[in-house]
Design a protein around this motif. Structure first.
Motif, PDB file in Angstrom:
ATOM      1  N   ARG A 144      -1.752   0.984   0.197  1.00  0.00           N
ATOM      2  CA  ARG A 144      -1.599  -0.435  -0.137  1.00  0.00           C
ATOM      3  C   ARG A 144      -0.136  -0.843  -0.347  1.00  0.00           C
ATOM      4  N   ASN A 145       0.655   0.103  -0.801  1.00  0.00           N
ATOM      5  CA  ASN A 145       2.013  -0.302  -1.153  1.00  0.00           C
ATOM      6  C   ASN A 145       3.081   0.179  -0.168  1.00  0.00           C
ATOM      7  N   ARG A 146       2.689   0.252   1.081  1.00  0.00           N
ATOM      8  CA  ARG A 146       3.659   0.554   2.140  1.00  0.00           C
ATOM      9  C   ARG A 146       4.722  -0.543   2.172  1.00  0.00           C
ATOM     10  N   SER A 147       5.909  -0.174   2.655  1.00  0.00           N
ATOM     11  CA  SER A 147       6.987  -1.176   2.721  1.00  0.00           C
ATOM     12  C   SER A 147       6.711  -2.155   3.857  1.00  0.00           C
ATOM     13  N   ILE A 148       7.341  -3.294   3.768  1.00  0.00           N
ATOM     14  CA  ILE A 148       7.190  -4.304   4.820  1.00  0.00           C
ATOM     15  C   ILE A 148       7.601  -3.716   6.169  1.00  0.00           C
ATOM     16  N   GLU A 149       8.707  -2.969   6.174  1.00  0.00           N
ATOM     17  CA  GLU A 149       9.204  -2.372   7.425  1.00  0.00           C
ATOM     18  C   GLU A 149       8.166  -1.429   8.025  1.00  0.00           C
ATOM     19  N   GLU A 150       7.604  -0.580   7.172  1.00  0.00           N
ATOM     20  CA  GLU A 150       6.616   0.376   7.672  1.00  0.00           C
ATOM     21  C   GLU A 150       5.386  -0.361   8.210  1.00  0.00           C
ATOM     22  N   ASN A 151       4.949  -1.393   7.485  1.00  0.00           N
ATOM     23  CA  ASN A 151       3.794  -2.174   7.937  1.00  0.00           C
ATOM     24  C   ASN A 151       4.058  -2.849   9.285  1.00  0.00           C
ATOM     25  N   LEU A 152       5.263  -3.395   9.419  1.00  0.00           N
ATOM     26  CA  LEU A 152       5.607  -4.052  10.694  1.00  0.00           C
ATOM     27  C   LEU A 152       5.589  -3.028  11.822  1.00  0.00           C
ATOM     28  N   PHE A 153       6.148  -1.860  11.532  1.00  0.00           N
ATOM     29  CA  PHE A 153       6.226  -0.805  12.540  1.00  0.00           C
ATOM     30  C   PHE A 153       4.809  -0.350  12.952  1.00  0.00           C
ATOM     31  N   LEU A 154       3.963  -0.120  11.946  1.00  0.00           N
ATOM     32  CA  LEU A 154       2.606   0.381  12.239  1.00  0.00           C
ATOM     33  C   LEU A 154       1.737  -0.680  12.922  1.00  0.00           C
ATOM     34  N   PHE A 155       1.892  -1.929  12.506  1.00  0.00           N
ATOM     35  CA  PHE A 155       1.078  -2.994  13.104  1.00  0.00           C
ATOM     36  C   PHE A 155       1.450  -3.166  14.577  1.00  0.00           C
ATOM     37  N   THR A 156       2.769  -3.062  14.859  1.00  0.00           N
ATOM     38  CA  THR A 156       3.211  -3.124  16.258  1.00  0.00           C
ATOM     39  C   THR A 156       2.609  -1.957  17.048  1.00  0.00           C
ATOM     40  N   ALA A 157       2.607  -0.795  16.444  1.00  0.00           N
ATOM     41  CA  ALA A 157       2.047   0.380  17.119  1.00  0.00           C
ATOM     42  C   ALA A 157       0.544   0.198  17.360  1.00  0.00           C
ATOM     43  N   MET A 158      -0.150  -0.397  16.379  1.00  0.00           N
ATOM     44  CA  MET A 158      -1.587  -0.701  16.562  1.00  0.00           C
ATOM     45  C   MET A 158      -1.768  -1.594  17.787  1.00  0.00           C
ATOM     46  N   LYS A 159      -0.959  -2.623  17.844  1.00  0.00           N
ATOM     47  CA  LYS A 159      -1.035  -3.584  18.943  1.00  0.00           C
ATOM     48  C   LYS A 159      -0.735  -2.909  20.284  1.00  0.00           C
ATOM     49  N   ASN A 160       0.200  -1.953  20.251  1.00  0.00           N
ATOM     50  CA  ASN A 160       0.589  -1.295  21.497  1.00  0.00           C
ATOM     51  C   ASN A 160      -0.375  -0.199  21.927  1.00  0.00           C
ATOM     52  N   GLY A 161      -1.445  -0.042  21.196  1.00  0.00           N
ATOM     53  CA  GLY A 161      -2.483   0.897  21.631  1.00  0.00           C
ATOM     54  C   GLY A 161      -2.205   2.331  21.258  1.00  0.00           C
ATOM     55  N   GLU A 162      -1.347   2.556  20.261  1.00  0.00           N
ATOM     56  CA  GLU A 162      -0.994   3.929  19.914  1.00  0.00           C
ATOM     57  C   GLU A 162      -2.034   4.619  19.037  1.00  0.00           C
ATOM     58  N   TYR A 163      -3.022   3.870  18.581  1.00  0.00           N
ATOM     59  CA  TYR A 163      -4.081   4.484  17.753  1.00  0.00           C
ATOM     60  C   TYR A 163      -5.439   4.193  18.379  1.00  0.00           C
ATOM     61  N   ASN A 164      -6.404   4.990  17.970  1.00  0.00           N
ATOM     62  CA  ASN A 164      -7.767   4.794  18.475  1.00  0.00           C
ATOM     63  C   ASN A 164      -8.569   3.860  17.562  1.00  0.00           C
ATOM     64  N   ASP A 165      -9.696   3.410  18.094  1.00  0.00           N
ATOM     65  CA  ASP A 165     -10.594   2.554  17.315  1.00  0.00           C
ATOM     66  C   ASP A 165     -10.855   3.201  15.957  1.00  0.00           C
ATOM     67  N   GLY A 166     -10.727   2.431  14.908  1.00  0.00           N
ATOM     68  CA  GLY A 166     -11.087   2.920  13.579  1.00  0.00           C
ATOM     69  C   GLY A 166      -9.992   3.681  12.860  1.00  0.00           C
ATOM     70  N   GLU A 167      -8.904   3.998  13.549  1.00  0.00           N
ATOM     71  CA  GLU A 167      -7.857   4.800  12.885  1.00  0.00           C
ATOM     72  C   GLU A 167      -7.055   4.000  11.864  1.00  0.00           C
TER      73      GLU A 167
END
Ligand code: ATP
Ligand code: MG
Length: 555
Positions: A144-167
């Motif tokens: 829950r308390n990830r940094s804004i930078e980390e969240n932005l990075f991970l959300f972009t990666a989610m969008k780019n298809g770097e994770y599978n459904d449900g990950e």
């Protein structure tokens, strides 16, 4: 309906908002998810949304709420548009929530930047169990308390298809102790590597209903977002997203959904009936879908009148399907062409009518219309078809139809007097004999004879043959969804009766799909648009003339 009625609660809200200058013009929308065909419940929502805009000079959009790629299809989009138009409404703008995917993504990034959203690695099940119960606060995710930078990075990666459904999911950071479960860090985006019917494979993350609906309303400047009561608990979340994003403040208002007796009204259940071939498709004339009701012979006006009559409430109830039937009878009585059809034919031989002779009589099209709606030709001759049930060998005293010695009027023709009958070896009556009274011709009757019964008939020589389909309730119980076990086990096994050899008058050869008829004494009928395509005539009974069902129940 022209009778004055008091304002419903939605109209009161709109009038107050307009009077207070909150909006210069109201803007509503009808937001179906294209995961099935529309049903009569949707008709209520359509009538409310378009009705409010019409009444107060506003606009209504049609918006497809297509944020779940798994269940949606363009077939549904097309059918929804056709149904809304058929009901008599035209939308201002046509939109798709999927058109807002870029904008919604940007909204999500904006919330991350404000520290109001985070990427969570927990599974859907873990999230659900950690949400707590209405009386017990939820637990924070370790992510829950990830940094804004980390969240932005991970959300972009989610969008780019770097994770599978449900990950991973993106969640709003709100309040895990909120008494409203929807406010306990709801999921905003999930990964679904599924082809979308409009955006194809552009996206592999899709917004949840709550993160798409209010923002879509806001993007379209919807002033009054009307939905059914189950969304009442979503309202704080709807408002929270709009407030945090600082976008156009659309407002949600809830009303009770329409429930109807002897049917089910959820697309999920209707889809089951279709997929398991328990009905003949979404437009089966027994279905509560708009396309089914149309195929059955319901008119747009009758459905709009029904929606007006049931009004709009804040509390759930179940409406008697008899009211819907009343509304269609009321409309069809004024418009349907009267025709004669014999469903279960036996011969009537007029022994004093010269063999080889025939004549053309005139039948009124509709006595409710000016000049009877004009007249049609009715060929008449020595041999006619009549309904088998209209003759009785040993009739009781108050029998006003045919029996030896009885007189009846043949509709639009002559009075006949029954003189005898023929039976086959098994004792079944095969023909009825009578004599006609030449001076009793309809419209120029000088016979002075009064009879109590009038019967329909068809010239045996000129009759054509058709299939006629009679329908009954699709379910045997009033509210199949509230019964124990599988709702499908409550289906009525006798909901469809097919009559193959009905005798029809020749004018019916010209029947067009969409045209409505009253088959005299038998009910209202229309040509089946699907089955009649091959040249064979198939008529559907829309509704009986009277409410046979409630009479049956009172026995
Ligand atoms: P279902 O539960 O039948 O699948 P739904 O609510 O999922 O219906 P949507 O396509 O999301 O169907 O509905 C579009 C609009 O129609 C929504 O605003 C919804 O509230 C409304 N609606 C759906 N069912 C009814 C009903 N029975 N009575 C009135 N409005 C309805
Ligand atoms: Mg829905």
């Amino acid at each position: 309906m022209s009778e004055e009625r008091s304002l419903n609660f939605l109209e009161e809200i709109v009038e107050a908002d307009l009077a207070a200058g909150k909006h210069v013009e109201i803007h509503t929308r009808f937001p179906p998810e294209p995961n099935g065909y529309l049903h009569i419940g949707h008709a209520k929502s359509i009538c409310l949304n378009f009705g409010l805009a019409d009444k107060y000079g506003g606009k209504t959009n049609l918006r497809f709420d297509d944020t779940n790629p798994v269940t949606e299809d363009t077939e549904y989009v097309d059918s929804i548009k056709a149904d809304v138009r058929w009901l008599g409404f035209d939308w201002e703008e046509e939109h798709y929530a999927s058109d807002y995917f870029d904008q919604l993504y940007a909204f999500a990034v904006a919330l991350i930047n404000k520290g109001l959203a985070y990427v969570d690695d927990l599974s859907a099940e873990q999230i659900a169990t950690m949400k707590g119960t209405p009386t017990e606060a939820g637990k924070e995710s370790p992510f829950r308390n990830r940094s804004i930078e980390e969240n932005l990075f991970l959300f972009t990666a989610m969008k780019n298809g770097e994770y599978n459904d449900g990950e991973k999911v993106l969640r709003a950071k709100i309040d895990l102790a909120s008494p409203n479960m929807h406010m306990r860090d709801p999921i905003m985006y999930r990964i679904k590597k599924t082809h979308h019917h409009r955006t194809g494979d552009t996206w592999c993350i899709y917004p949840m209903y709550d993160f798409a609906h209010g923002q879509s309303d806001s993007i379209e400047n919807i002033s009054h977002s009307i939905c059914t009561l189950e969304f009442e608990v979503h309202k704080p979340l709807y408002n929270w997203y709009i407030a945090q994003l600082g976008i156009f403040p659309s407002n949600q208002f809830e009303f009770a959904r329409l429930n109807l007796t002897y049917t089910v009204m959820s697309k999920r259940k209707l889809l089951q009936l279709v997929q398991e071939n328990l009905v003949d498709g979404w437009d089966d004339p027994r279905m509560p879908t708009i396309s089914g009701l149309r195929r059955r012979g319901y008119t747009p006006l009758s459905l709009r009148n029904f929606c007006e009559r049931i009004g709009v409430q804040r509390r759930e109830n179940i409406i008697d399907v008899g009211l819907l039937e009343f509304c269609v009878r009321e409309d069809l009585n004024k418009t349907a062409l009267r025709r004669m059809v014999v469903l279960d034919p036996i011969k009537l031989v007029i022994t004093n009518y010269p063999e080889g002779q025939s004549e053309i009589l005139k039948g009124e099209n509709n006595p409710e219309l000016e000049d009877n709606g004009g007249y049609r030709d009715l060929p008449f001759g020595r041999e006619l078809w009549i309904e088998a049930e209209d003759f009785m060998e040993d009739a009781p005293k108050k029998w006003f139809r045919l029996a030896p010695g009885n007189k009846v009027r043949l509709k639009s023709a002559y009075i006949v007097s029954c003189t005898g009958f023929e039976k086959d070896a098994s004792g079944k009556v095969t023909a009825v004999h009578c004599e006609y009274i030449p001076e009793s011709k309809s419209g120029q009757d000088t016979s002075g004879i009064n009879v109590k019964g009038t019967m329909h008939w068809i010239s045996a020589e000129k009759a054509e043959t058709a299939e006629v389909r009679l329908y009954d309730r699709l379910f045997q119980v009033e509210d199949p969804s509230s019964e124990e076990g599988d709702f499908k086990s409550y289906m009525n096994p006798n909901s469809l009766e097919i009559i193959e050899g009905a005798k029809i008058e020749p004018s019916l050869l010209e029947a067009q799909p969409g045209e409505q008829f009253q088959f005299i004494r038998k009910g209202y009928f229309t040509l089946d648009s699907k089955l009649s395509a091959s040249g064979k005539l198939v008529f559907n009974r829309t509704v009986t003339l009277k409410d046979a069902w409630s009479k049956e129940m009172k026995k």
